[in-house]
Design a protein around this motif. Structure first.
Motif, PDB file in Angstrom:
ATOM      1  N   ARG A   6       9.577  37.268  10.632  1.00 45.63           N
ATOM      2  CA  ARG A   6      10.279  38.284  11.429  1.00 45.63           C
ATOM      3  C   ARG A   6       9.252  38.942  12.344  1.00 45.63           C
ATOM      4  NH1 ARG A   6      13.027  42.464   7.930  1.00 45.63           N
ATOM      5  NH2 ARG A   6      11.232  42.146   6.563  1.00 45.63           N
ATOM      6  N   SER A   7       8.845  38.233  13.366  1.00 40.52           N
ATOM      7  CA  SER A   7       7.774  38.721  14.219  1.00 40.52           C
ATOM      8  C   SER A   7       8.228  39.905  15.059  1.00 40.52           C
ATOM      9  CB  SER A   7       7.275  37.593  15.121  1.00 40.52           C
ATOM     10  OG  SER A   7       8.336  37.106  15.917  1.00 40.52           O
ATOM     11  N   LEU A   8       7.306  40.817  15.297  1.00 44.41           N
ATOM     12  CA  LEU A   8       7.585  42.007  16.104  1.00 44.41           C
ATOM     13  C   LEU A   8       7.015  41.893  17.508  1.00 44.41           C
ATOM     14  CD1 LEU A   8       6.845  44.828  13.506  1.00 44.41           C
ATOM     15  CD2 LEU A   8       9.074  44.161  14.380  1.00 44.41           C
ATOM     16  N   LEU A   9       5.825  41.348  17.649  1.00 41.41           N
ATOM     17  CA  LEU A   9       5.143  41.331  18.937  1.00 41.41           C
ATOM     18  C   LEU A   9       5.983  40.735  20.067  1.00 41.41           C
ATOM     19  CD1 LEU A   9       1.420  40.483  18.072  1.00 41.41           C
ATOM     20  CD2 LEU A   9       2.280  42.537  19.176  1.00 41.41           C
ATOM     21  N   PRO A  10       6.629  39.597  19.867  1.00 45.69           N
ATOM     22  CA  PRO A  10       7.406  39.035  20.985  1.00 45.69           C
ATOM     23  C   PRO A  10       8.659  39.855  21.326  1.00 45.69           C
ATOM     24  CG  PRO A  10       6.887  37.361  19.337  1.00 45.69           C
ATOM     25  CD  PRO A  10       6.613  38.684  18.715  1.00 45.69           C
TER      26      PRO A  10
ATOM     27  N   SER B 270       3.802  33.996  16.686  1.00 44.66           N
ATOM     28  CA  SER B 270       3.463  34.759  15.496  1.00 44.66           C
ATOM     29  C   SER B 270       3.538  33.881  14.259  1.00 44.66           C
ATOM     30  CB  SER B 270       4.418  35.945  15.358  1.00 44.66           C
ATOM     31  OG  SER B 270       4.240  36.560  14.106  1.00 44.66           O
ATOM     32  N   LEU B 271       2.728  34.232  13.269  1.00 43.92           N
ATOM     33  CA  LEU B 271       2.761  33.522  11.993  1.00 43.92           C
ATOM     34  C   LEU B 271       3.801  34.124  11.052  1.00 43.92           C
ATOM     35  CD1 LEU B 271      -1.092  33.253  11.423  1.00 43.92           C
ATOM     36  CD2 LEU B 271       0.414  31.580  12.489  1.00 43.92           C
TER      37      LEU B 271
ATOM     38  N   GLU C  37      -4.913  39.504   5.554  1.00 48.40           N
ATOM     39  CA  GLU C  37      -4.950  39.038   6.938  1.00 48.40           C
ATOM     40  C   GLU C  37      -6.375  39.006   7.487  1.00 48.40           C
ATOM     41  OE1 GLU C  37      -2.653  37.565   8.410  1.00 48.40           O
ATOM     42  OE2 GLU C  37      -1.071  38.045   6.983  1.00 48.40           O
ATOM     43  N   ILE C  38      -7.230  39.932   7.049  1.00 47.46           N
ATOM     44  CA  ILE C  38      -8.637  39.892   7.459  1.00 47.46           C
ATOM     45  C   ILE C  38      -9.298  38.613   6.944  1.00 47.46           C
ATOM     46  CG2 ILE C  38     -10.890  40.961   7.023  1.00 47.46           C
ATOM     47  CD1 ILE C  38      -9.511  43.686   7.236  1.00 47.46           C
ATOM     48  N   ASN C  39      -9.028  38.275   5.693  1.00 48.34           N
ATOM     49  CA  ASN C  39      -9.603  37.050   5.122  1.00 48.34           C
ATOM     50  C   ASN C  39      -9.126  35.805   5.873  1.00 48.34           C
ATOM     51  OD1 ASN C  39     -11.029  38.460   3.177  1.00 48.34           O
ATOM     52  ND2 ASN C  39      -9.413  38.298   1.635  1.00 48.34           N
ATOM     53  N   ARG C  40      -7.865  35.793   6.236  1.00 47.02           N
ATOM     54  CA  ARG C  40      -7.332  34.651   6.999  1.00 47.02           C
ATOM     55  C   ARG C  40      -7.971  34.582   8.380  1.00 47.02           C
ATOM     56  NH1 ARG C  40      -0.984  35.685   5.298  1.00 47.02           N
ATOM     57  NH2 ARG C  40      -1.075  34.639   3.278  1.00 47.02           N
TER      58      ARG C  40
ATOM     59  N   GLU D  83       0.526  41.834  11.752  1.00 48.13           N
ATOM     60  CA  GLU D  83       0.767  40.785  12.740  1.00 48.13           C
ATOM     61  C   GLU D  83      -0.313  40.774  13.824  1.00 48.13           C
ATOM     62  OE1 GLU D  83       4.397  39.228  15.614  1.00 48.13           O
ATOM     63  OE2 GLU D  83       4.818  40.607  13.965  1.00 48.13           O
ATOM     64  N   LEU D  84      -0.803  41.946  14.201  1.00 46.58           N
ATOM     65  CA  LEU D  84      -1.884  42.002  15.183  1.00 46.58           C
ATOM     66  C   LEU D  84      -3.143  41.323  14.651  1.00 46.58           C
ATOM     67  CD1 LEU D  84      -1.419  45.654  16.490  1.00 46.58           C
ATOM     68  CD2 LEU D  84      -1.215  43.567  17.870  1.00 46.58           C
TER      69      LEU D  84
END
Length: 447
Positions: A7-11, A3-4, A279-282, A254-255
């Motif tokens: 405090r990532s949630l996905l993992p 994750s970028l 995040e869409i722009n990135r 994060e998604l």
């Protein structure tokens, strides 16, 4: 995938294993209504319905009658209906003074010998500043998840429908988790009261209890201890959020940040929070192909034809179109290249209410979250994240997306969208006045 986020949630998300055959995607509002009534009639242990509202109309009556019939046939059946407290005590917007659905609930309780309790959840002391926007029906070990509420148009009772997403997940652990949150975090609160009983307390008298409930809900989440850490199998994770920077908001961002090839987003009201736009722009900078499917302004549930008298609420679809046009104008280069595709949905006089995301060929987010500032700050929201690392659901998700895209057209240029000079006179006059007094930004934050 790393994750970028700091405090990532996905993992860390715990999830419930899900068999591919345990997921069913329904194609239409009419099929959703048929399935819901069938599941209610066949329930054996429990029915928990959570929605923004259960409307006093023909479809609402059909649902409530089915609940009473199920209770009469099996008195041991546990039935709970949960709706927004404030929404239940007012009439329809623009329809003048009405008693609201709560008066109907009370009449129904008087008219039936069986008991179907209907609880109101006050997320805030005023509807403008937050409502119960949780979604999901638990019937025995099945979760029926949709952004739809319960009334004629959402259930396609007559000639018009409001298009949404409709998923059935047969998963006992998920059903337990969703029901326990309702029981432990909502029904246990002193702020949550029965709407189907007379002599309702005033919202003002509940002010302290509402504040306590909101504080608790900001820290609450679904119990997933019966689940497992991320694995390499198909799974589902329930997530909820209330207030700024909540877990669901962070998960959405994060998604998007995790996308590498393809991202598809559905929202009925184009008014993206700054964090989502960023995040869409990135993602576009990374070369991700992005499709955003929104409703045409005439498919917005607030749209009023120019032939009818103007109401302030009728300006909302035009505000959303203005926001979409600005976004398209700023991204015209990637629209021209085909990397960004903006799609407008329209099907006659029907309306569009889809929400959610598809990320690469792995993640699918089911949610009632409108992906707008109100959802990110004010309302109590939830979602189900389906993780499909082995790509077992590719065919099913492709069919769902193809169905959604059937009634869409691609925006080739921001110039194809109307501007203020094209709008009906009353709408244009109101929007010019709004701009002059500089409250447009406030409207975008609230709606």
């Amino acid at each position: 995938m790393p994750s970028l986020f700091k405090r990532s949630l996905l993992p860390k998300l715990r999830s419930f294993p899900l068999a591919a055959e345990a997921l069913t995607i329904l194609p239409s509002a009419a099929e959703f209504r048929r399935c819901l009534l069938e599941k209610i009639a066949g329930a054996r242990q429990r029915i928990t319905l959570v929605a923004l509202y259960l409307q006093a109309d023909e479809a609402g009556q059909e649902i409530l009658d089915a609940l009473h019939a199920a209770k009469s046939a099996r008195p041991e059946l546990e039935i709970v209906v949960v709706v927004d407290w404030l929404r239940a005590q007012r009439g329809l917007i623009g329809a003048g003074k009405q008693p609201g659905n709560s008066a109907w609930y009370q009449a129904q309780t008087r008219d039936h010998s069986t008991e179907v309790p209907i609880y109101g959840v006050p997320v805030q002391t005023r509807e403008l500043f937050g409502v119960l926007h949780l979604k999901g029906f638990v019937i025995d070990d099945c979760v029926i998840y949709s952004g739809a509420s319960l009334n004629n148009v959402y259930l396609h009772k007559f000639d018009k429908y409001r298009f949404d997403r409709y998923h059935l997940l047969h998963n006992a652990a998920l059903a337990d988790s969703m029901q326990e949150l309702v029981r432990n975090e909502l029904l246990a609160s002193r702020a949550v009261r029965r709407l189907d009983l007379p002599e309702l307390p005033t919202t003002r008298s509940l002010r302290g209890d509402i504040g306590n409930l909101r504080s608790r809900l900001k820290r609450a989440n679904y119990d997933t201890t019966a689940g497992s850490e991320p694995t390499f199998g198909l799974s589902v994770s329930p997530v909820m959020g209330l207030g700024k920077n909540n877990p669901l908001n962070r998960l959405v961002c994060e998604l998007i940040a995790s996308s590498q090839q393809q991202l598809t987003i559905c929202t009925p009201y184009f008014n993206l929070p700054l964090a989502v736009t960023r995040e869409i722009n990135r993602a576009l900078e990374r070369g991700v192909k992005i499709d955003i499917i929104v409703g045409d302004k005439t498919a917005n549930d607030f749209y009023i034809p120019p032939s009818q008298p103007f109401k302030v609420i009728a300006a909302l679809p035009y505000l959303y179109e203005i926001s979409l046009r600005r976004f398209a104008k700023g991204h015209q280069a990637v629209i021209d290249s085909g990397q960004l595709n903006l799609h407008l949905w329209r099907d006659g006089d029907n309306t569009y209410h889809l929400k959610g995301m598809w990320i690469d060929e792995r993640y699918t987010l089911l949610t009632g979250n409108n992906l707008n500032p109100r959802a990110f700050r004010l309302d109590l929201e939830n979602a189900l994240l389906i993780d499909d690392p082995r790509r077992e659901l590719l065919e099913a998700r492709a069919k769902e997306l193809a169905l959604i895209m059937e009634n869409t057209r691609r925006i080739d240029s921001f110039r194809s969208l109307e501007t203020l000079v094209d709008y009906p006179e009353a709408v244009g006059k109101f929007l010019r006045r709004v701009s002059r007094v500089r409250i447009e930004r406030l409207l975008y934050r609230m709606l």
